[in-house]
Design an enzyme around this catalytic site. Structure first.
Site, PDB file in Angstrom:
ATOM      1  N   LEU A  18      28.280  37.765 105.541  1.00  0.00           N
ATOM      2  CA  LEU A  18      27.111  37.165 104.889  1.00  0.00           C
ATOM      3  C   LEU A  18      27.104  37.427 103.385  1.00  0.00           C
ATOM      4  O   LEU A  18      26.379  36.787 102.635  1.00  0.00           O
ATOM      5  CB  LEU A  18      25.817  37.711 105.522  1.00  0.00           C
ATOM      6  CG  LEU A  18      25.199  36.818 106.605  1.00  0.00           C
ATOM      7  CD1 LEU A  18      26.195  36.446 107.667  1.00  0.00           C
ATOM      8  CD2 LEU A  18      23.966  37.439 107.206  1.00  0.00           C
ATOM      9  N   TYR A  61      28.150  37.188  99.599  1.00  0.00           N
ATOM     10  CA  TYR A  61      28.771  36.101  98.834  1.00  0.00           C
ATOM     11  C   TYR A  61      29.392  36.569  97.519  1.00  0.00           C
ATOM     12  O   TYR A  61      30.089  35.786  96.873  1.00  0.00           O
ATOM     13  CB  TYR A  61      27.785  34.942  98.590  1.00  0.00           C
ATOM     14  CG  TYR A  61      26.372  35.358  98.299  1.00  0.00           C
ATOM     15  CD1 TYR A  61      25.437  35.451  99.333  1.00  0.00           C
ATOM     16  CD2 TYR A  61      25.971  35.665  97.012  1.00  0.00           C
ATOM     17  CE1 TYR A  61      24.134  35.841  99.084  1.00  0.00           C
ATOM     18  CE2 TYR A  61      24.670  36.046  96.749  1.00  0.00           C
ATOM     19  CZ  TYR A  61      23.748  36.139  97.784  1.00  0.00           C
ATOM     20  OH  TYR A  61      22.470  36.527  97.532  1.00  0.00           O
ATOM     21  N   LYS A  79       7.408  37.585 102.933  1.00  0.00           N
ATOM     22  CA  LYS A  79       7.961  36.800 104.051  1.00  0.00           C
ATOM     23  C   LYS A  79       7.225  36.980 105.374  1.00  0.00           C
ATOM     24  O   LYS A  79       7.222  36.091 106.212  1.00  0.00           O
ATOM     25  CB  LYS A  79       9.436  37.177 104.268  1.00  0.00           C
ATOM     26  CG  LYS A  79      10.367  36.629 103.229  1.00  0.00           C
ATOM     27  CD  LYS A  79      11.765  37.124 103.520  1.00  0.00           C
ATOM     28  CE  LYS A  79      12.786  36.203 102.945  1.00  0.00           C
ATOM     29  NZ  LYS A  79      14.099  36.380 103.516  1.00  0.00           N
ATOM     30  N   GLY A 103      29.486  34.249 102.616  1.00  0.00           N
ATOM     31  CA  GLY A 103      28.042  34.000 102.678  1.00  0.00           C
ATOM     32  C   GLY A 103      27.536  32.882 101.789  1.00  0.00           C
ATOM     33  O   GLY A 103      26.359  32.539 101.843  1.00  0.00           O
TER      34      GLY A 103
HETATM   35  P1  NAP Z   1      18.906  45.039 105.458  1.00  0.00           P
HETATM   36  O1  NAP Z   1      17.669  44.456 106.056  1.00  0.00           O
HETATM   37  O2  NAP Z   1      18.810  46.204 104.529  1.00  0.00           O
HETATM   38  O3  NAP Z   1      19.903  45.416 106.681  1.00  0.00           O
HETATM   39  C1  NAP Z   1      21.141  46.010 106.443  1.00  0.00           C
HETATM   40  C2  NAP Z   1      21.740  46.446 107.771  1.00  0.00           C
HETATM   41  O4  NAP Z   1      23.044  46.983 107.473  1.00  0.00           O
HETATM   42  C3  NAP Z   1      20.973  47.542 108.484  1.00  0.00           C
HETATM   43  O5  NAP Z   1      21.098  47.379 109.875  1.00  0.00           O
HETATM   44  C4  NAP Z   1      21.703  48.803 108.034  1.00  0.00           C
HETATM   45  O6  NAP Z   1      21.641  49.855 108.974  1.00  0.00           O
HETATM   46  C5  NAP Z   1      23.133  48.311 107.989  1.00  0.00           C
HETATM   47  N1  NAP Z   1      23.956  49.139 107.107  1.00  0.00           N
HETATM   48  C6  NAP Z   1      23.756  49.397 105.798  1.00  0.00           C
HETATM   49  N2  NAP Z   1      24.736  50.191 105.337  1.00  0.00           N
HETATM   50  C7  NAP Z   1      25.563  50.453 106.389  1.00  0.00           C
HETATM   51  C8  NAP Z   1      26.742  51.222 106.553  1.00  0.00           C
HETATM   52  N3  NAP Z   1      27.284  51.894 105.522  1.00  0.00           N
HETATM   53  N4  NAP Z   1      27.329  51.261 107.760  1.00  0.00           N
HETATM   54  C9  NAP Z   1      26.788  50.590 108.804  1.00  0.00           C
HETATM   55  N5  NAP Z   1      25.660  49.857 108.720  1.00  0.00           N
HETATM   56  C10 NAP Z   1      25.055  49.780 107.521  1.00  0.00           C
HETATM   57  O7  NAP Z   1      19.687  43.913 104.624  1.00  0.00           O
HETATM   58  P2  NAP Z   1      19.671  42.338 104.890  1.00  0.00           P
HETATM   59  O8  NAP Z   1      18.553  41.718 104.155  1.00  0.00           O
HETATM   60  O9  NAP Z   1      19.797  42.115 106.340  1.00  0.00           O
HETATM   61  O10 NAP Z   1      21.001  41.890 104.113  1.00  0.00           O
HETATM   62  C11 NAP Z   1      22.258  42.332 104.549  1.00  0.00           C
HETATM   63  C12 NAP Z   1      23.378  41.621 103.795  1.00  0.00           C
HETATM   64  O11 NAP Z   1      23.334  40.219 104.044  1.00  0.00           O
HETATM   65  C13 NAP Z   1      23.310  41.798 102.270  1.00  0.00           C
HETATM   66  O12 NAP Z   1      24.610  41.955 101.791  1.00  0.00           O
HETATM   67  C14 NAP Z   1      22.730  40.451 101.803  1.00  0.00           C
HETATM   68  O13 NAP Z   1      23.157  40.124 100.509  1.00  0.00           O
HETATM   69  C15 NAP Z   1      23.345  39.506 102.818  1.00  0.00           C
HETATM   70  N6  NAP Z   1      22.556  38.291 103.006  1.00  0.00           N
HETATM   71  C16 NAP Z   1      23.172  37.102 102.765  1.00  0.00           C
HETATM   72  C17 NAP Z   1      22.470  35.935 102.955  1.00  0.00           C
HETATM   73  C18 NAP Z   1      23.160  34.623 102.690  1.00  0.00           C
HETATM   74  O14 NAP Z   1      22.468  33.602 102.563  1.00  0.00           O
HETATM   75  N7  NAP Z   1      24.462  34.594 102.629  1.00  0.00           N
HETATM   76  C19 NAP Z   1      21.142  35.957 103.387  1.00  0.00           C
HETATM   77  C20 NAP Z   1      20.546  37.200 103.643  1.00  0.00           C
HETATM   78  C21 NAP Z   1      21.266  38.371 103.439  1.00  0.00           C
HETATM   79  P3  NAP Z   1      20.713  51.168 108.730  1.00  0.00           P
HETATM   80  O15 NAP Z   1      19.328  50.710 109.041  1.00  0.00           O
HETATM   81  O16 NAP Z   1      21.289  52.146 109.685  1.00  0.00           O
HETATM   82  O17 NAP Z   1      20.882  51.517 107.275  1.00  0.00           O
END
Ligand code: NAP
Length: 258
Positions: free
Chosen positions: A197, A199, A38, A220
């Site tokens: 977000l 789903y 990406k 989501g």
């Molecule tokens: P990511 O880049 O890994 O980011 C996750 C974020 O959540 C980070 O800031 C992380 O903080 C925080 N986090 C993780 N565990 C935590 C906890 N126990 N308490 C507090 N904060 C926590 O992941 P991403 O790609 O952004 O995806 C995140 C979510 O969005 C996933 O569930 C994904 O499936 C969903 N998503 C959905 C769509 C959609 O189209 N609906 C699209 C994209 C993503 P740290 O850095 O401190 O760990």
């Protein structure tokens, strides 16, 4: 009726330039792009949309007369369900939980909607500070962005009109987890919108707690669907009819077992 096919091309890290040369050679209309390419794709494109530049990642690419152009349709995907609601978005103060890749699309989307303040909550101060710095190319965004440690949630939640979970907390199989507990969720305004977000499952524990407070909830699935619809519109150069969107939604729900 359109005579197109959408097929996966697994491309190894480091092989992207060769893959794109191949796509150019056989006149591909466009493609989706995901992890791990990406960011790596960005210097290989002739033009990048403001949304993708802001986020620092591309998920959709299409051919133009001058070369390959890229954008990130997660931004329009995220705001699509919000745009169906009648709100003065300039007066809405969103709170975003988490600051990973998905949060970047959320912030770009909320900026496009016109929210004047966007609050982001994280559990690690250093990462939060780096996250804020990562937007330094866009004063349009840094002027709205406020970052907070997780402890501040108890004062942020009662004041927010839109609470967005971008953390993976509560995602299957950890279906009983929620980034916000019941006591905190009880502080929510009655007319707040709560958006997860995630789903799967649908609804998440986070959304169940919000529903118990009378909040309007969004999961989501629509974002996932609408980022795909937006990509299809770019490739076909025309709007996707509602019945096709419904067909895509049903296919997605079947695939995810929802
Ligand atoms: P990511 O880049 O890994 O980011 C996750 C974020 O959540 C980070 O800031 C992380 O903080 C925080 N986090 C993780 N565990 C935590 C906890 N126990 N308490 C507090 N904060 C926590 O992941 P991403 O790609 O952004 O995806 C995140 C979510 O969005 C996933 O569930 C994904 O499936 C969903 N998503 C959905 C769509 C959609 O189209 N609906 C699209 C994209 C993503 P740290 O850095 O401190 O760990």
């Amino acid at each position: 009726m359109h005579d197109y096919i959408y097929v996966p091309f697994p491309v190894k890290k480091g092989d992207l330039e060769k893959a794109i040369a191949g796509f150019t050679a056989f006149d591909l209309v466009g493609f989706s792009i995901t992890i791990p390419h990406k960011q790596e794709i960005m210097p290989l494109l002739t033009e990048i949309s403001i949304d993708a530049t802001n986020i620092g990642a591309v998920n959709t690419v299409w051919r133009t007369d001058s070369g390959w152009k890229g954008t990130n349709t997660d931004v329009v995907g995220f705001i699509a369900p919000l745009k169906t609601m009648s709100r003065d978005w300039t007066q809405v103060t969103p709170v975003i939980l988490g600051h990973g890749g998905a949060a970047r699309a959320v912030i770009a989307g909320l900026t496009n909607l016109g929210c004047s303040e966007i609050h982001v909550v994280g559990r690690n101060s250093d990462k939060l500070a780096r996250f804020y710095q990562s937007w330094s190319h866009s004063t349009d965004i840094t002027s709205r962005l406020k970052i907070h440690n997780w402890d501040n949630l108890s004062s942020l939640i009662p004041a927010t009109d839109l609470l967005v979970n971008t953390t993976p907390v509560g995602m299957s199989p950890h279906v009983d987890a929620s980034p916000v507990d019941q006591a905190l969720m009880q502080k929510l305004k009655k007319n707040a919108i709560v958006y997860d977000l995630i789903y799967t499952p649908s609804p998440t524990q986070f959304l169940k707690l919000a529903q118990a407070q009378g909040a309007t909830t969004i999961d989501g699935l629509e974002m996932l669907l609408q980022q795909g619809v937006a990509a299809l519109e770019i490739w076909l150069e025309q709007p996707v009819p509602v019945d096709i969107v419904d067909m895509m939604r049903n296919a997605l729900q079947d695939y995810l077992g929802l």
